[in-house]
Design an enzyme around this catalytic site. Structure first.
Site: not given
Length: 225
Positions: A29-31, A84, A95-97, A103, A121
């Site tokens: 993910g982005s982070t 998330d 699970g957004g990614g 994971e 978050k």
């Protein structure tokens, strides 16, 4: 501070949890991407990493960080990943990614799970973010009915700019379940995991975070569980 600046701040703070001469678990993910970029600056200190997705593996390799298959690794000192949503007890929705299953696997064998997230978050009750559930394609409709019977509003995740289903690294599909107010995340995680056809649910409560680094305008806030 922008959201990206908050993510970068927690990614930088997570470097303090990296164990020298060890193999590090890395999320998706982005982070997590910001963490990978920070990890690259100290790659000489670690043996390598286990990735939770093909996208993460590619980014790690792009920085010259060795990527190991989990089957070849006896242990993982620390797993670093985003969320998330996360509660004050360390339970998360992830699970957004779309990498929730891998994971969960990597997190399950890590000695320590460090969650990195911006302050938005942190929630009192999980569920405003739709709960991802990874499902075998042939079981999609059956699992949707089972989730609806539990009060959820499941929707099939679609690929970007397409009417076709999004396909995970595992060849599965994802149902995003809205309409939930998750007061007992451990119980719901256990329940959904028992639905035939479910590969994994994006509730990380049975194995939640040990530490959460939250990015805020006042700096990085550390929560321990």
């Amino acid at each position: 501070m922008t959201q990206d600046e908050l993510k970068q701040a927690v990614a930088r703070a997570a470097i303090d949890y990296v164990v020298d001469n060890a193999i590090i678990g890395v999320g998706t993910g982005s982070t997590a991407n910001f963490f990978i970029d920070e990890l690259a600056k100290i790659k000489h200190r670690i043996k390598g990493a286990v990735a939770s997705s093909e996208a993460t593996a590619a980014r790690l390799r792009g920085h010259g960080i060795a990527v190991f298959d989990l089957n070849d690794v006896p242990s993982i000192a620390v797993y670093v990943d985003g969320a998330d949503e996360i509660t004050a007890s360390g339970a998360m929705i992830k699970g957004g990614g779309a990498a929730l299953t891998r994971e969960k696997i990597v997190a399950s064998v890590a000695n320590q799970f460090v969650c990195i997230a911006d302050g938005s978050k942190l929630v009192e009750v999980l569920g405003q973010f739709p709960l991802p559930v990874e499902v075998l394609p042939m079981a999609r409709a059956a699992v949707m009915r089972a989730l609806a019977a539990r009060g959820g509003q499941p929707r099939l995740r679609l690929a970007a700019n397409s009417s076709a289903a999004f396909v995970t690294d595992n060849g599965a599909v994802i149902l995003d379940v809205g309409g939930l107010k998750i007061s007992d995340p451990v119980a719901l995680e256990t329940d959904i995991n028992q639905i035939v056809g479910v590969i994994a649910v994006g509730l990380f409560a049975r194995r939640g975070a040990d530490v959460c680094l939250l990015g805020t305008a006042e700096g990085v806030r550390t929560l321990t569980f």
